[in-house]
Enzyme design. Structure first.
Site, mmCIF file in Angstrom:
data_model
loop_
_atom_site.group_PDB
_atom_site.id
_atom_site.type_symbol
_atom_site.label_atom_id
_atom_site.label_comp_id
_atom_site.label_asym_id
_atom_site.label_seq_id
_atom_site.Cartn_x
_atom_site.Cartn_y
_atom_site.Cartn_z
ATOM 1 N N GLU A 102 -8.147 8.484 -4.077
ATOM 2 C CA GLU A 102 -7.706 7.308 -3.327
ATOM 3 C C GLU A 102 -8.757 6.206 -3.430
ATOM 4 O OE1 GLU A 102 -5.153 6.346 -1.623
ATOM 5 O OE2 GLU A 102 -4.041 8.038 -0.779
ATOM 6 N N HIS A 111 -10.660 2.959 -1.122
ATOM 7 C CA HIS A 111 -10.887 2.370 0.196
ATOM 8 C C HIS A 111 -11.675 1.080 0.002
ATOM 9 C CE1 HIS A 111 -10.497 3.686 4.552
ATOM 10 N NE2 HIS A 111 -9.405 4.095 3.960
ATOM 11 N N ASN A 112 -11.057 0.148 -0.723
ATOM 12 C CA ASN A 112 -11.752 -1.053 -1.151
ATOM 13 C C ASN A 112 -11.908 -2.083 -0.038
ATOM 14 O OD1 ASN A 112 -11.412 0.287 -3.599
ATOM 15 N ND2 ASN A 112 -9.642 -0.930 -4.168
ATOM 16 N N HIS A 159 0.819 -1.210 0.000
ATOM 17 C CA HIS A 159 0.000 0.000 0.000
ATOM 18 C C HIS A 159 0.855 1.264 0.000
ATOM 19 C CE1 HIS A 159 -3.583 2.427 1.020
ATOM 20 N NE2 HIS A 159 -2.773 3.104 1.807
ATOM 21 N N GLN A 191 -12.207 1.586 10.123
ATOM 22 C CA GLN A 191 -12.277 2.868 10.815
ATOM 23 C C GLN A 191 -13.618 3.517 10.507
ATOM 24 O OE1 GLN A 191 -8.722 5.047 9.284
ATOM 25 N NE2 GLN A 191 -8.482 3.117 8.237
ATOM 26 N N GLU A 193 -4.473 4.172 12.453
ATOM 27 C CA GLU A 193 -4.850 5.149 11.442
ATOM 28 C C GLU A 193 -6.161 5.846 11.787
ATOM 29 O OE1 GLU A 193 -4.988 3.035 7.737
ATOM 30 O OE2 GLU A 193 -3.117 2.013 8.157
ATOM 31 N N ARG A 237 -8.015 14.747 3.364
ATOM 32 C CA ARG A 237 -6.789 15.174 4.021
ATOM 33 C C ARG A 237 -5.587 15.204 3.077
ATOM 34 N NH1 ARG A 237 -8.499 11.259 7.647
ATOM 35 N NH2 ARG A 237 -6.684 10.014 7.037
ATOM 36 N N ASP A 238 -5.704 14.519 1.928
ATOM 37 C CA ASP A 238 -4.557 14.491 1.015
ATOM 38 C C ASP A 238 -4.264 15.860 0.412
ATOM 39 O OD1 ASP A 238 -3.483 11.879 1.174
ATOM 40 O OD2 ASP A 238 -5.210 11.110 0.111
ATOM 41 N N ASP A 294 -1.013 14.227 6.573
ATOM 42 C CA ASP A 294 -2.126 13.551 7.245
ATOM 43 C C ASP A 294 -1.645 12.297 7.973
ATOM 44 O OD1 ASP A 294 -3.210 10.974 5.376
ATOM 45 O OD2 ASP A 294 -1.886 12.405 4.402
ATOM 46 N N SER A 325 -3.830 -0.079 -6.187
ATOM 47 C CA SER A 325 -4.336 -1.024 -5.200
ATOM 48 C C SER A 325 -4.263 -2.393 -5.863
ATOM 49 C CB SER A 325 -5.777 -0.664 -4.814
ATOM 50 O OG SER A 325 -6.328 -1.627 -3.942
#
Length: 1003
Positions: A330, A332-333, A260, A488, A559, A353-354, A516, A796
């Protein structure tokens, strides 16, 4: 002592949440449910008297106009009596211990305001939702309703109780209704040590598996050898360590070396074999992505608009003489497969946040979302451990909705793709763009640098167990043992307060660098920022925690969301902390950036990690892989041309990949901040499919930022080279359709791939890696030809699921996102036809290219004739068309993509509420002898344009030298008619076409 405050709507009011849940229980689960009412529970773990509880209940927790409440007795009884309904079941759903409860956190803040004091460590507020069920369900059906619809067992707990036993259960000692979901303090905090020196290969790999390090044997052996170096061990002894790794060090190394974070496959040495010959590639990223952008920037010379690429959290380009734009997408899979709502919510607030953590920080101005799901009507058995695609759909949609809307950022662009192969892992692409002034305090805004002596300050949310192993977990396939702690749940409200504070601190020049706390938490953020200064010293015991008992390694790599790390100069630290307190944001000094060359972590004054910065960041070995390309062969289609092409068109319009996504779009706020010009829906009734978005980052100026994307994973079944070309071309077409300039576009590449490393569990890894190689070659070729630099991206690489011995791999997928510019938003275009008498043109040639098309897919066929992009010809057409739009010669434009020309014409007509009369024999075509192929071919680089009659001559003059043809006109008759050589082949009311297009995803 725990008290319950329960709040519900008054009986005479409709319960929208209950009605929505009722519909899904009936339609998705087939349960005989007649009615569902809901209520909210606030479990108050405080010693309060009844008067104070009453003030809380009638104050912040309820609205007396529409709601009623009870204290320490079930409101369900009141609901039953007021509605004269005999309910059979009551189901309550709340979070498990340690899982973020955002409503509970907000409720806690409300009570603190009311009581005018901070709550103590052992005081807390926890929320849950109750469901009253009326219907003939047995216990098994009630459990199915709870587990398959109402709760996610990974992060939530449920209480199921027969309604007639409610009061007995409620008042019983130890009642589950009064369960307090606290995280118990662990017995002691300790740092474990691991002696790798004497471990066998099998023992090394067992350690990697048991601690979810996801490191290969080669990587584990490098770790083993590192602490056998006497010089390294001697240095470690000076700080109290020796030849054993601490758990903090192993976890930090695993996070930093994860697929990652390190993109090991993209940076591998690859031996590529094809029928034409062999080739060695040293890093796909360097060879095809970085080099493509470098080549384009050199060609641009003084026109180069790229400011920061491939070296920060997001790419930065120049937009106007006053503003820069930062953009990142991004995925988030993996978390979204386990918890769709929490995973997607974290995805959107995480990518926020990126750009915010890029340079000195950007103000966030737009979000994008692209989802890939299994079909929502999937009716086959779901492997145990996976969720139904519709449940994932709904959870992801709601997570992105809540994350984006509550953050005050408009969601302006996106799409949804369906394929059974996304059953194992959905793809959840979330993007965010932001703007920053050219300079801040005399410094270029896109540059940052932590200095030795700067304080390490963590701002925002506290650290918990959620998000542990997120980076390593997402670096492997999904399986039965995937860790629950990787999930999360973001808190957009806390994050919004934090970003507002940090933007103010930025403008005051109170920090030197920012990033971040995403993948890897403090380990990642502090470790990466320390590369700017040369080292750091971090005191983990100073970190604010959500609850006590976390081990030092957990504090280091968690995280948990809405946190940023900043480097604050010592002389500005007091001012920074004072501003933070004033704006209600928690900021904590955790240590100091140094130039020691060391990654140094301490806990209660004792060193728990001491690694060379060079080793942790550059010590991971380069992978060496083999790729073998053999073109696949599929069965050629063999069926007759349908006799009724109008019915065929309506059937295609109802395909999930083509149909309206208005159900989703309407739940996202695309108006907040007031800058949106072209919105996700357009047309006479604002329900047509926009090709791209336009917004004004500076509403006092006319320049518009164009946002589009392209994605077509079906084409991967034939050739990923042409899949990538089609995705890039689609993104470009979409941007051009709203008036973007062709000569000032920037792209982001997001690769989502099934495991491409040959192994026993991936016997076709050589082929899958060859698909990845071909995809990268295509990206280089088309981007350099179109002069579109890639400014950022992400990959990913482990999007597979092995559940119960069944392996499901996604189709190789590239999302290509694009930002462009329009100089004057008053010249923006939409896709809907505008007025009767306007002339209809098609730009580009149609070929018999139906391989992997929607048309063949609707017949469960693939074929072999994949649509190909003629790059040079398309570029010339786009330059001419861009000139035409800038000159105001175009009334509307829509691209031909999924479903081809037929779908494009239908969408233009019903979006404008007008008819069209089209002569298909005038369509430029080659090698086509069937009308269905002419209508539904997905040949690339085609646009359907309408032009006012008075602009005809000038438009044709501008487009001269490019393939185009006048094929019809817009009519005031509400019908779409198509003829070929004088014979009418389609004659459909536009309302019927629209109905077919709108109906599939309304539920």
């Amino acid at each position: 002592m725990a008290h319950r405050i329960e709040v519900c709507l008054k009986a005479n009011l409709k319960d929208a949440h209950g009605l929505k849940t009722l519909k899904r229980a009936r339609e998705d689960l087939g349960l005989p449910v007649e009615e569902i009412r809901t209520y909210k529970v606030y479990l108050v773990e405080m010693d309060l008297d009844l008067n104070t509880l009453d003030a809380i209940a009638k104050g912040p927790f309820s609205d007396p106009v529409i709601q009623q409440y009870t204290i320490n007795k079930p409101v369900a009884k009141a609901i039953s009596q007021a509605s004269s309904t005999d309910y059979q079941w009551i189901i309550e759903v709340g979070f498990r211990p340690g899982v973020t409860d955002n409503e509970g956190k907000t409720a806690k803040e409300a009570i603190e305001l009311l009581l005018e004091r901070r709550l103590e460590q052992d005081e807390g507020i926890y929320t849950s939702t109750g469901y009253l069920i009326n219907g003939g369900l047995d216990m098994a059906q009630a459990e199915s309703l709870a587990m398959d619809l109402l709760a996610n067992d990974l992060i939530q707990r449920t209480t199921i109780c027969p309604f007639d036993r409610l009061e007995d259960t409620y008042n019983k000692e130890g009642s589950p209704f009064f369960f307090v979901p606290r995280v118990r303090e662990e017995a002691k905090v300790e740092v474990l040590e691991f002696d790798l020196s004497a471990m066998s290969d099998e023992e090394l790999m067992r350690l990697s598996r048991e601690r979810v390090l996801v490191l290969s044997l080669k990587e584990m052996k490098i770790l083993q050898a590192h602490l056998q170096d006497p010089k390294v061990v001697e240095e470690r002894k000076k700080v109290g360590l020796g030849a054993k790794y601490t758990d903090c060090e192993l976890e930090a190394l695993a996070q930093t070396w994860s697929e990652h974070c390190k993109h090991k496959i993209f940076n591998a040495k690859i031996h590529y074999k094809t029928p034409e010959g062999n080739e060695e590639i040293n890093s796909l990223f360097d060879t095809y992505i970085r080099d493509a952008t470098d080549t384009i920037r050199k060609r641009l010379g003084d026109r180069d608009w790229c400011l920061s690429v491939f070296k920060d959290n997001a790419g930065v380009v120049s937009f106007t003489d006053e503003l820069n734009v930062a953009f990142k997408v991004e995925t988030h899979n993996s978390p979204s497969a386990l918890d769709p709502y929490g995973g997607a919510l974290t995805g959107i607030v995480g990518v926020n946040r990126d750009p915010f953590g890029t340079g000195l920080g950007a103000k966030l101005v737009f979000n994008t979302d692209v989802f890939c799901f299994g079909p929502p009507d999937y009716d086959k058995p779901i492997p145990k451990g996976l969720l139904h695609p519709k449940r994932i759909f709904e959870g992801v949609r709601e997570g992105v909705e809540h994350g984006g809307n509550q953050s005050g950022i408009p969601t302006v662009n996106g799409s949804i793709v369906f394929d059974e192969r996304y059953l194992g892992k959905p793809l959840v692409f979330c993007g965010t763009g932001g703007v920053m002034p050219k300079t801040i305090g005399g410094r270029p805004s896109h540059k940052k640098k932590a200095q030795p002596g700067d304080a390490i300050v963590m701002c925002g949310g506290r650290i918990g167990k959620d998000g542990i192993h997120g980076a390593t977990f997402s670096s492997e396939e999904l399986h039965e043992g995937s860790p629950a702690t990787a999930v999360q749940i973001g808190d957009p409200i806390t994050q919004k307060k934090m970003t507002d504070f940090l933007l103010r601190a930025r403008d005051l020049g109170l920090y030197n660098s920012i990033t971040d706390n995403g993948a890897g938490g403090l380990s990642s953020s502090v470790g990466e920022m320390a590369q700017e200064s040369g080292g750091f010293e971090l005191h983990l015991d100073r970190a604010p925690l959500k609850y006590p008992g976390l081990q030092p390694w957990e504090i280091l790599v968690s995280e948990a969301q809405e946190r940023m790390t900043v480097a604050v100069p010592p002389e500005k630290l007091d001012e920074f902390l004072a501003l933070s307190e004033k704006m209600g944001v928690e900021s904590t000094v955790l240590g100091t950036f140094t130039d020691s060359g060391k990654y140094h972590c301490l806990y209660n004054g004792k060193t728990v990690a001491y690694l060379d910065m060079d080793f942790i960041h550059d010590g991971v070995p380069q992978m060496e892989l083999t790729a073998v390309w053999e073109p696949p062969e599929h069965e050629e289609p063999d069926f007759e041309c349908p006799s009724d092409l109008g019915d065929e068109l309506k059937r295609l319009l109802s395909r999930f990949d083509i149909c309206s996504k208005e159900y989703v779009v309407r739940q996202y706020d695309h108006e907040v901040q007031g800058g949106s010009v072209i919105k996700p829906l357009c047309g006479a009734m604002n329900d047509g499919p926009s090709d791209a978005a336009i917004l004004r980052p500076d509403i006092d100026r006319l320049e518009g930022l164009v946002v589009s994307h392209g994605i077509c994973p079906r084409y991967s079944d034939i050739d990923t080279f042409h899949m990538v070309c089609a995705a890039v071309d689609e993104a470009v077409r979409n941007a051009l359709c709203v008036g973007a300039k062709f000569d000032e576009m920037s792209g982001l590449d997001n690769f989502c791939w099934c495991d491409p490393v040959q192994s026993e569990k991936t016997p076709d890894g050589h082929y899958k890696l060859a698909q990845l190689v071909r995809a990268n070659k295509a990206l280089y070729e088309i981007c350099t030809a179109y002069m579109i630099p890639c400014i950022s991206g992400k990959d990913s690489m482990k999007n597979d699921a092995t559940i119960g011995g069944v392996k499901i791999s996604i189709p190789p997928t590239l999302l290509f996102s694009l930002i462009g510019k329009i100089d004057d938003v008053r010249k923006a275009l939409t896709m809907d036809v505008k007025g009767p008498g306007d002339l209809v043109y098609i730009l580009g040639t149609t070929f018999a290219e139906l391989g992997a098309s929607e048309y063949l897919s609707s017949r469960s066929l693939i074929g072999n004739t994949i649509p190909k992009v003629n790059i040079e010809e398309a570029a010339a057409r786009y330059r001419a068309f861009s000139k035409a739009t800038k000159s105001g010669l175009v009334a509307s434009c829509h691209d031909c993509s999924d479903g081809g020309l037929g779908v494009c014409l239908a969408e233009k007509a019903f979006s404008g509420g007008l008819g069209m009369d089209v002569d298909l024999s005038a369509v430029p075509a080659e090698s086509i002898d069937r009308l269905d192929y002419l209508l539904f071919s997905e040949s690339q680089s085609r646009l359907v344009v309408t032009v006012r009659p008075e602009n005809r001559a000038e438009f044709e003059k501008v487009m001269a030298g490019s393939v185009f043809s006048l094929i019809g006109e817009v009519t005031d008759s509400p019908r779409l008619t198509m003829s070929h050589n004088g014979k009418k082949i389609v004659d459909e009311p536009v309302e019927e076409l629209k109905k077919a297009w709108q109906s599939p995803l309304w539920w």
